[in-house]
Write an enzyme that holds these catalytic residues in place. Structure first.
Site: not given
Length: 369
Positions: A105, A136, A139, A143, A211, A245, A248
């Protein structure tokens, strides 16, 4: 005799020059609106009324309804699964998967800021891109939290964060991404047809291959584990990432479709051939990643099945772009076709009652996967 310089006059002159420049910029903006400039025409239109691209504004509004935070994801049950239920091969899969997530990301966000935002000449679209950049960031935080939770060893975490340098299968995917980022890195303005084609190829690469393929492949591993009752915290967070996603990708396709409507000669047979080659290279890179993740032997999921799934996803992306299928491969992953959509809907309903954040719409895995 030389007259002394009057600083007041210099200031007036500079102010006049600045005012003249501002007048020119404003005139250019008004001319762009009056002439009905196209989406990829150079410039930075600021005019939201009259709204030329309301579809992008509606996408921006829909994205806001999907607001979520990392703190809402409960990962505690995952720790028990990691230590007591997963095999060594499955733990390797999870380790590699989270290492990819940790950098994937960030690459997308960099391309968005450095290459996409400046060239899409629509304030409505830039509203959506601003929202995408926020997502993003969420995200990336998710993570980061996964790595901090799943990988207690500090040295191992550092290695995961540097996956682009020290994990070959992830490095290959990153190199694929960087090649397309670099392809338009020096484009300040899209003046020519060739430059606009370069931009479209970059956008298509990130929408379909990164993506729309790399992340969808990663989601499949998450939902494979979920189908076996494992790592439900990871799956819960992935539900939200999946929605983001998907939006997106839908935005990228909407931009492509808008440009094709305004400039139908841009997406010609040559570009279709380039997109086809791009998708095939992406499938190969992601298949190599599958060999890494599944090389230790994960019961119920083979490299051949993942390859077939990736080919099926690539075919879906090609069709979305109005192109014929490349592989003609069926989806072999039954757990992806049989995802319990009702349970996912219940997840959103529980979240609404628990956190009072409104979410509208539904999710259909059959269509997107």
């Amino acid at each position: 005799m030389t007259q002394p310089t009057d600083p007041t006059n210099q200031t007036v002159t500079k102010n006049q020059a600045a005012a003249t420049h501002t007048d020119h910029v404003e005139a250019d903006l008004h001319d762009a609106v009056a002439q009905g400039s196209r989406l990829l025409d150079p410039g930075m239109s600021l005019t939201l009324r009259p709204m030329r691209y309301p579809q992008f504004y509606e996408m921006f509004r829909d994205a806001i309804k999907n607001t979520w935070t990392v703190e809402e994801i409960d990962l505690h049950s995952d720790l028990s699964d990691l230590h007591t239920k997963l095999t060594p091969a499955e733990r390797h899969l999870v380790s590699r998967l989270v290492a990819f997530f940790a950098t994937g990301d960030t690459i997308v966000a960099n391309n968005l800021v450095l290459n996409l935002y400046q060239h899409v000449n629509s304030p409505e679209a830039r509203l959506y891109l601003s929202r995408q950049l926020f997502e993003e960031g969420v995200h990336i935080q998710f993570y980061l939290t996964l790595l901090d939770t799943y990988v207690p060893d500090e040295a191992e975490r550092f290695e995961a964060f540097a996956a682009v340098e020290n994990i070959p299968s992830i490095r290959k995917k990153a190199e694929f991404c960087f090649r397309w980022i670099d392809s338009i890195q020096d484009l300040d303005r899209l003046e020519t047809k060739e430059q606009r084609r370069q931009f479209l190829l970059n956008l298509i690469c990130f929408g379909t291959c990164i993506e729309g393929l790399f992340f969808y492949g990663a989601f499949a591993y998450v939902y494979f584990l979920r189908s076996r009752g494992l790592l439900n915290g990871l799956a819960s967070g992935t539900n939200w990432v999946f929605r983001d996603e998907s939006m997106h990708m839908a935005f990228a396709f909407e931009v492509v479709e808008t440009v094709r409507t305004e400039e139908p000669d841009l997406f010609d047979a040559e570009m279709a051939g380039q997109v086809r080659q791009m998708l095939m290279e992406a499938v190969d890179a992601e298949a190599q990643f599958a060999e890494d993740l599944l090389g230790g032997g994960v019961a119920g999921l083979s490299v051949a099945d993942m390859r077939a799934y990736l080919e099926n996803v690539a075919d879906r992306r090609a069709v979305q772009l109005g192109m014929p299928e490349i592989y003609g491969t069926k989806n072999p992953l039954a757990f992806m076709e049989l995802q319990d959509v009702q349970e996912l809907s219940n997840f959103f309903e529980r979240r609404v009652s628990a956190y009072q954040v409104g979410v509208e719409g539904s999710v259909s895995f059959d269509e997107d996967f």
